[in-house]
Design a protein around this motif. Structure first.
Motif, mmCIF file in Angstrom:
data_model
loop_
_atom_site.group_PDB
_atom_site.id
_atom_site.type_symbol
_atom_site.label_atom_id
_atom_site.label_comp_id
_atom_site.label_asym_id
_atom_site.label_seq_id
_atom_site.Cartn_x
_atom_site.Cartn_y
_atom_site.Cartn_z
ATOM 1 N N ILE A 118 48.938 33.535 42.372
ATOM 2 C CA ILE A 118 48.536 32.240 41.813
ATOM 3 C C ILE A 118 47.478 31.538 42.648
ATOM 4 C CG2 ILE A 118 50.750 31.849 40.674
ATOM 5 C CD1 ILE A 118 51.428 29.905 42.972
ATOM 6 N N ARG A 119 47.118 32.125 43.779
ATOM 7 C CA ARG A 119 46.038 31.558 44.581
ATOM 8 C C ARG A 119 44.685 31.760 43.902
ATOM 9 N NH1 ARG A 119 47.885 30.846 49.955
ATOM 10 N NH2 ARG A 119 49.971 31.698 50.288
ATOM 11 N N ARG A 120 44.642 32.625 42.891
ATOM 12 C CA ARG A 120 43.412 32.901 42.164
ATOM 13 C C ARG A 120 43.609 32.600 40.682
ATOM 14 N NH1 ARG A 120 42.098 32.502 46.521
ATOM 15 N NH2 ARG A 120 40.969 33.955 47.883
ATOM 16 N N GLN A 121 42.520 32.533 39.941
ATOM 17 C CA GLN A 121 42.579 32.210 38.525
ATOM 18 C C GLN A 121 41.859 33.278 37.716
ATOM 19 O OE1 GLN A 121 40.870 28.317 38.120
ATOM 20 N NE2 GLN A 121 42.636 27.256 38.978
ATOM 21 N N GLY A 122 42.110 33.265 36.396
ATOM 22 C CA GLY A 122 41.377 34.116 35.473
ATOM 23 C C GLY A 122 41.540 35.602 35.758
ATOM 24 N N ILE A 123 40.402 36.314 35.707
ATOM 25 C CA ILE A 123 40.439 37.761 35.869
ATOM 26 C C ILE A 123 40.890 38.155 37.260
ATOM 27 C CG2 ILE A 123 38.021 37.889 36.578
ATOM 28 C CD1 ILE A 123 40.002 40.408 34.388
ATOM 29 N N TYR A 124 40.641 37.314 38.259
ATOM 30 C CA TYR A 124 41.076 37.620 39.618
ATOM 31 C C TYR A 124 42.595 37.613 39.710
ATOM 32 C CZ TYR A 124 36.175 36.571 40.458
ATOM 33 O OH TYR A 124 34.809 36.564 40.408
ATOM 34 N N PHE A 125 43.226 36.660 39.035
ATOM 35 C CA PHE A 125 44.688 36.623 38.975
ATOM 36 C C PHE A 125 45.217 37.896 38.320
ATOM 37 C CE2 PHE A 125 48.466 35.854 36.412
ATOM 38 C CZ PHE A 125 49.347 35.300 37.326
ATOM 39 N N ALA A 126 44.614 38.290 37.196
ATOM 40 C CA ALA A 126 45.061 39.481 36.477
ATOM 41 C C ALA A 126 44.911 40.735 37.335
ATOM 42 C CB ALA A 126 44.270 39.625 35.174
ATOM 43 N N MET A 127 43.790 40.856 38.045
ATOM 44 C CA MET A 127 43.558 42.040 38.866
ATOM 45 C C MET A 127 44.515 42.104 40.055
ATOM 46 S SD MET A 127 41.273 43.960 37.497
ATOM 47 C CE MET A 127 42.151 43.537 35.976
ATOM 48 N N ILE A 128 44.848 40.953 40.631
ATOM 49 C CA ILE A 128 45.800 40.942 41.748
ATOM 50 C C ILE A 128 47.178 41.399 41.275
ATOM 51 C CG2 ILE A 128 47.058 39.432 43.333
ATOM 52 C CD1 ILE A 128 44.492 37.819 43.653
ATOM 53 N N THR A 129 47.602 40.917 40.104
ATOM 54 C CA THR A 129 48.908 41.345 39.585
ATOM 55 C C THR A 129 48.907 42.847 39.288
ATOM 56 O OG1 THR A 129 48.267 40.750 37.312
ATOM 57 C CG2 THR A 129 49.438 39.085 38.604
ATOM 58 N N LEU A 130 47.782 43.362 38.801
ATOM 59 C CA LEU A 130 47.687 44.801 38.542
ATOM 60 C C LEU A 130 47.768 45.595 39.842
ATOM 61 C CD1 LEU A 130 47.201 47.217 36.687
ATOM 62 C CD2 LEU A 130 44.739 46.788 36.887
ATOM 63 N N ALA A 131 47.048 45.132 40.859
ATOM 64 C CA ALA A 131 47.061 45.835 42.146
ATOM 65 C C ALA A 131 48.457 45.831 42.767
ATOM 66 C CB ALA A 131 46.062 45.173 43.098
ATOM 67 N N LEU A 132 49.129 44.695 42.748
ATOM 68 C CA LEU A 132 50.478 44.605 43.309
ATOM 69 C C LEU A 132 51.460 45.457 42.513
ATOM 70 C CD1 LEU A 132 50.600 40.779 44.096
ATOM 71 C CD2 LEU A 132 50.382 42.656 45.740
ATOM 72 N N SER A 133 51.254 45.510 41.211
ATOM 73 C CA SER A 133 52.114 46.327 40.364
ATOM 74 C C SER A 133 51.948 47.810 40.685
ATOM 75 C CB SER A 133 51.786 46.079 38.887
ATOM 76 O OG SER A 133 52.579 46.888 38.042
ATOM 77 N N GLN A 134 50.718 48.233 40.932
ATOM 78 C CA GLN A 134 50.486 49.630 41.299
ATOM 79 C C GLN A 134 51.090 49.957 42.658
ATOM 80 O OE1 GLN A 134 49.922 50.904 38.255
ATOM 81 N NE2 GLN A 134 48.633 52.384 39.332
ATOM 82 N N MET A 135 51.068 48.999 43.553
ATOM 83 C CA MET A 135 51.722 49.198 44.852
ATOM 84 C C MET A 135 53.216 49.420 44.665
ATOM 85 S SD MET A 135 49.785 46.328 47.177
ATOM 86 C CE MET A 135 50.933 46.558 48.540
ATOM 87 N N PHE A 136 53.826 48.643 43.788
ATOM 88 C CA PHE A 136 55.263 48.810 43.538
ATOM 89 C C PHE A 136 55.534 50.144 42.846
ATOM 90 C CE2 PHE A 136 59.205 48.110 41.118
ATOM 91 C CZ PHE A 136 60.044 47.723 42.156
ATOM 92 N N PHE A 137 54.615 50.568 41.976
ATOM 93 C CA PHE A 137 54.770 51.871 41.310
ATOM 94 C C PHE A 137 54.840 52.993 42.336
ATOM 95 C CE2 PHE A 137 52.736 55.761 39.809
ATOM 96 C CZ PHE A 137 53.494 56.074 38.703
ATOM 97 N N PHE A 138 53.922 52.986 43.305
ATOM 98 C CA PHE A 138 53.924 54.041 44.315
ATOM 99 C C PHE A 138 55.118 53.915 45.256
ATOM 100 C CE2 PHE A 138 49.393 54.197 43.086
ATOM 101 C CZ PHE A 138 49.324 55.546 42.780
ATOM 102 N N PHE A 139 55.615 52.696 45.450
ATOM 103 C CA PHE A 139 56.850 52.532 46.207
ATOM 104 C C PHE A 139 58.003 53.219 45.482
ATOM 105 C CE2 PHE A 139 60.837 50.118 46.418
ATOM 106 C CZ PHE A 139 61.171 50.323 47.751
#
Length: 332
Positions: A118-139
């Motif tokens: 939530i520190r970012r807005q718009g597409i940056y927010f979406a990309m951060i959630t995608l990146a964190l989600s991929q990190m959890f996937f590999f975990f």
């Protein structure tokens, strides 16, 4: 409001004097159909539909009412599926305790991911959630308790409160239906609370909300955690319904699927995500054995929806003259 008129594209559409009664009757009818549906349709298919409808409704709480597009909701759905499956199978917990652990685990993941995103807005927010989600996937791919690509198989459904045998398909269906209704009630209450009103104001004009003294970041984080918890509830249900949890549940495709469901039905409406989930799950179910790829059909439906129904299928109905007469409101 009832008894008044409202301008729509230069016209005045009168609200039906019994709009509230009509909406209540429609809700009662929908509940009656859900109760009787297993007599005519495959219960497992119906349970899958309810689980994904709850997932889409949870996602809509974030996108439709807060204006935050997340590409990482598979983390909460799949994470809760793993937590519930592990607790029930390995630790021998009851199904309700396993579901509770899944919800709490998803909420914790939402708190961590939300605090960063939530520190970012718009597409940056979406990309951060995608990146964190991929990190959890590999975990999940590497963690021992998830069993890697094999997943957690043969998850026992157990007995609800130690009394009701959920191995009976009909018992399991009505349990899923009860949880689904409870989830919708929580979402409805959340959206129509003062907290929900502030979220809508943030969606419409964030700077004005800040100027009024609201802590926008805190409200966004609260909505993110609530959406994650409800998505976790859906994921835990899914693990009990199909009795397994796999990497598919945490893959980025799952996040894309719930976005598709929500947009097809219509964001900012309670019924829209349910309808969208029903449409996608039905296509997947009845076209799975055909030679024609389901993804192509789904893509065509989505293209038609984007071109002809900008608010989604249910959203366009709410914005229509008939929807306004019945007292419905479409979110812009």
């Amino acid at each position: 409001m009832a008894g008044k008129s409202e301008p729509i594209s230069g016209e005045h559409i009168a609200i039906h004097p019994k709009a509230g009664q009509i909406q209540l009757a429609l809700l009662v009818l929908a509940l009656a159909v859900a109760v009787l549906a297993p007599q005519f349709l495959y219960p497992i298919f119906l349970m899958k539909l309810l689980a994904f409808a709850l997932f889409a409704s949870a996602f809509n709480l974030l996108l439709g009412y807060t204006g935050l597009l997340s590409f990482g909701h598979a983390t909460f759905f799949g994470g809760a599926a793993y937590f519930t499956a592990h607790a029930v199978k390995i630790w021998g917990w009851s199904p309700e305790a396993g579901l509770l652990l899944g919800v709490l685990g998803a909420a914790a993941l939402g708190l961590v991911m939300g605090a960063i995103a939530i520190r970012r807005q718009g597409i940056y927010f979406a990309m951060i959630t995608l990146a964190l989600s991929q990190m959890f996937f590999f975990f999940c791919l590497q963690a021992s308790f998830t069993h890697g690509e094999d997943g957690i198989q043969s998850v026992p459904r157990g007995h609800l409160f130690g009394v009701i045998d959920l191995n009976d398909t009909m018992n399991m269906y009505y349990f899923v239906l009860a949880v689904f209704v409870l989830g919708l009630v929580v979402i409805w209450r959340f959206v129509n609370s003062p907290f929900g009103m502030i979220l809508k104001s943030i969606r419409e004009n964030e700077q004005r909300a800040v100027s009024l003294g609201y802590s926008v970041a805190r409200y966004k984080l609260g909505a993110f955690v609530m959406s994650a918890a409800l998505a976790g509830l859906a994921g835990g249900l899914k693990a009990l319904i199909f009795q397994f949890a796999t990497l598919t549940d945490v893959a980025w495709q799952m996040s894309g699927e719930v976005i598709l469901m929500t947009l097809l039905g219509g964001i900012g409406t309670l019924a829209g995500p349910i309808f969208g989930a029903g449409l996608v799950v039905t296509l997947q179910n009845y076209l799975a054995t055909s030679d024609f790829p389901v993804t192509i059909i789904t893509g065509i439906v989505f293209m038609v929806c984007v071109l002809l129904f900008r608010r989604g299928l249910v959203g366009e109905f709410f914005a229509s003259k008939l929807g306004r007469r019945l007292g419905f409101r479409a979110q812009s």
